[in-house]
Enzyme design. Structure first.
Site, PDB file in Angstrom:
ATOM      1  CG  ASP A 230      -7.231  -4.171   0.664  1.00 34.52           C
ATOM      2  OD1 ASP A 230      -6.141  -5.816   1.241  1.00 34.52           O
ATOM      3  OD2 ASP A 230      -7.102  -3.487   1.385  1.00 34.52           O
TER       4      ASP A 230
ATOM      5  CD  GLU B  37      -3.473  -3.679   5.641  1.00 37.58           C
ATOM      6  OE1 GLU B  37      -2.347  -2.829   6.457  1.00 37.58           O
ATOM      7  OE2 GLU B  37      -2.903  -3.211   4.563  1.00 37.58           O
ATOM      8  CD  GLU B  38      -2.558  -1.558   1.489  1.00 40.06           C
ATOM      9  OE1 GLU B  38      -2.073  -0.679   2.503  1.00 40.06           O
ATOM     10  OE2 GLU B  38      -1.527  -2.580   1.666  1.00 40.06           O
TER      11      GLU B  38
END
Lengths: 476, 476
Positions: free
Chosen positions: A100, A166-167
């Site tokens: 991502d 992850e973001e």
């Protein structure tokens, strides 16, 4: 016997254009995890990786972590678990990355379309996710393909864990890692994460430490609602006055934390450790360029790097509930919440840090003699992480750097947190290495994110070379 | 000879329903000045007033102040100038009000449609603008009509100035007042403004003083852009740390201003003045109800009223540029702007206040030893206002209150500013009286704004009676 890498390296060079095209295809998928409407694109990016991996003969399983917290109708994207090779005679290495990306809009100020990889004359490849973290993730896939095309035996069994949130806080990941530690990841002998950056632009580094973060909110409340400062100014004890006076007791302008006992928790600096900082490739001008100013606390490299890596720091991030817009508003805010965090280092135990913070804030609060209500709370905390850079995982990577780039890497720590690092270490019990591909100027999270062609192509060589050395390094 | 008011009063009572219907028609026009899309409604409200005034035989002129600053295609609404009567033998009184209102949406939490005047069993008339300021504006029109219907000679020549941008900074008004001082307003012998509120709910008041306001911004900047607190914490001098430490030097938790020399500018409290506060109808419980808490600085009425009316205060309103949303963000803000204001009182000259503020902030800044950049600026200032309550304008109003309500009014000041008060005083050189119609519980600017039927109907009597007494009071 030293690994024979020439065939592999030559093949990577031959396939450079093809690898760049693979990155272009990945960047073209706007897999922005923070934007619910783009969730199908995040899933499309997972499908892309699955297809690429399967085409190379890797086996792929997906883990679906369920619904996104706070979004009961939104599925979290799959966590891709890949395996390439099952040779019991080979070492097994687990690698992690994320597919991502941060949000990006042309109108934010990008010089080019953020989802159209654009390579300039100096080989800078601009595009969202180019360096964070699609380049490194594709690096592993490219390494597999180049080995196949070159006819070079792949040196290890490779386990892959690629996530898509992850973001946005890696939601759902920790549970999967813990659950798979004794299953999909059970053969892993070491872990490698390529999701950080070189300290500068020329010299690769291996990262063996991260600071932790304890994030606090400090709430002061009094009146039942916001008040007009003309009508009530002078009659009411103002929460904002109390809050700024409390926040002012936390840290001084030189960055020295004022919370009694806190600095005493820090592991003492040894002469041996101090020596390490001298050789690291870093100039104060690098810092000034990153800051966009020369307003540094320290004026020399050693103090600056130690302040970033091995000493704690306290930052005041802002105030919720007060007037924050441009212009002028004559309001007495009724409830204000100051946000601050402490970056922690060995040997600061998070519980002890909390205790000292609460004690200090309470003592300062009592000094104010206010009739408002104060509450200091931990919002979240993550522990610091330090690995042994003498482990074979690091020496393998170090030899790979020397082979590919002709220099010994800097052994670095980082000031920020990569929580998954500690999760992998704790869940697998194995050494974790941070092996960055991109450089300090890549502008991850900012406009005009890029990955230099050199970092990408030599980085693919580096990842492959690392696996070869890892296969041969003696256990330490 | 005391004015004969019985016929007028009786007529007002007879016409109560008609006057409430007039208010209902006015409230139904959503003349929200802050919302450009509703500008036609503001203009419609001006047309409504023009029509009502002309129907009663008043002459009306409109002044168009031009385009709204910052909105090149948006016309400011007209300022309505009305005249009723031109008898050279009568006194001429100038009255001011505003026909625009604050924004209001049912979903903000209104119990009823904000633009449909709804009267409950206790005679509370809910609707946006009911008390601020359509009720008082219509009060003057109703007074004219009741005189006509009762066959009572109107005691004065009435000049009216009704604006449509009061809730958005009275844009364009000052220039019109200054320009008309020697023209449309030239006959005015006194000014009356009905746009504030009783101190409580039972006893009317006459207001003779307002605090001024000097609003400052305090900017601290360093890095070229916001930074990640993990990566840069410890290496950079943080503007937010500097700012909270500076803000903490301005005022203490007891509201005592810490700027050297500032409190010495305040006119000393005389025994005579101190006596005035004892008789004012005000209880600490009134304050606690308004605050929604008991977090007052003072515990008795006299100190509380003096702190609100005749002593300065300093409020910190908020910080622009820092993180202000809920949740947690690990940012080091690059440029933060603290906002604070000082409510000023006699004899604080605004220029002197600025000088002391800048001097103190500069001195505290030097103590920090920061390498960031600091700038303290005045955003805007308005002077305090104090009128003589012994002027015939006030004694006329006082007698009118006693006639209508059977009690002597409290003579009050207010903590806030009504800038137009000072503008009228300075432009016309005449005494200005603030004669409120609504009560302290009317919730102007909030949800569920209301005007009590008693305040409206008795208020119409009060405005008319005031004009009768003003016509007869000896010049003082």
């Amino acid at each position: 016997m030293a690994p024979q890498l020439d065939g592999y390296f030559k093949q990577v060079d031959l396939m450079a254009d093809s690898f760049i095209n693979r990155l272009r295809s990945a960047v073209a998928i706007p897999s922005v995890s923070a934007v619910p409407d783009l969730r199908p694109k995040v899933v499309a990016m997972a499908d892309f990786l699955e297809k690429e991996l399967k085409a190379l003969g890797a086996s792929v399983e997906k883990r679906l972590p369920g619904k996104q917290p706070g979004h009961p109708s939104l599925d979290l994207p799959p966590i891709i678990l890949g395996r390439y090779g099952s040779d019991a005679k080979k070492r097994t290495i687990l690698v992690y990355g994320h597919y991502d990306v941060q949000p990006a809009l042309k109108e934010d100020g990008w010089a080019t379309d953020p989802f159209d990889l654009t390579v300039d004359e100096q080989g800078r490849m601009y595009g969202r996710g180019s360096t964070d973290d699609k380049g490194p993730v594709l690096g592993w896939i490219n390494a597999i393909e180049a080995h196949q095309k070159a006819g070079v035996d792949f040196p290890v069994n490779l386990l892959m864990c690629f996530e898509g949130m992850e973001e946005y806080g890696s939601e759902g990941l920790d549970d999967v890692i813990k659950a798979e530690a004794s299953k999909f990841f059970k053969d892993a002998e070491a872990v490698c994460i390529s999701d950080n950056y070189w300290l500068g632009t020329e010299k690769p580094c291996l990262t063996y430490g991260l600071r932790g973060c304890s994030y606090y909110s400090l709430t002061v409340s009094g009146p039942g609602q916001d008040l007009h400062s003309g009508v009530f100014g002078g009659t009411v004890t103002e929460p904002m006055t109390d809050l700024v006076r409390l926040l002012a007791t936390l840290v001084d302008s030189k960055g020295k934390i004022q919370i009694p006992g806190l600095n005493e928790l820090v592991a003492p600096l040894t002469d041996e450790e101090k020596e390490l900082y001298k050789d690291i490739s870093f100039e104060m001008s690098d810092l000034y360029q990153s800051l966009g100013s020369e307003t540094s606390i320290h004026s020399n490299k050693e103090d600056t790097l130690m302040a970033r890596w091995r000493f704690p720091t306290l930052s005041i991030h802002g105030i919720e509930g007060a007037y924050s817009a441009p212009g002028a508003k004559t309001v007495i805010p009724a409830k204000v919440i100051g946000k601050f965090s402490i970056r922690t280092v060995p040997n600061m135990e998070p519980d002890k840090v909390d205790e000292l913070v609460f004690k200090s804030v309470d003592a300062e609060w009592k000094k104010l003699g206010s009739n408002n209500t104060m509450k200091c709370e931990l919002q979240h905390s993550g522990n610091w992480w330090v690995a042994s850079p003498k482990h074979w995982n690091f020496s393998a990577a170090s030899k790979a750097v020397e082979k590919v780039f002709g220099v010994k890497p800097d052994f670095t720590r980082e000031g920020g947190s990569i929580p998954v690092t500690l999760t992998f270490e704790q869940a697998t019990g194995k050494n974790v290495l941070l092996l960055p591909m991109g450089s300090s100027t890549d502008a991850a999270h900012s406009i005009n994110e890029k990955l230099d062609k050199r970092n990408y192509i030599e980085g693919i060589k580096l990842l492959g070379a690392y696996l070869h050395y890892a296969a041969e390094e003696a256990q330490v």
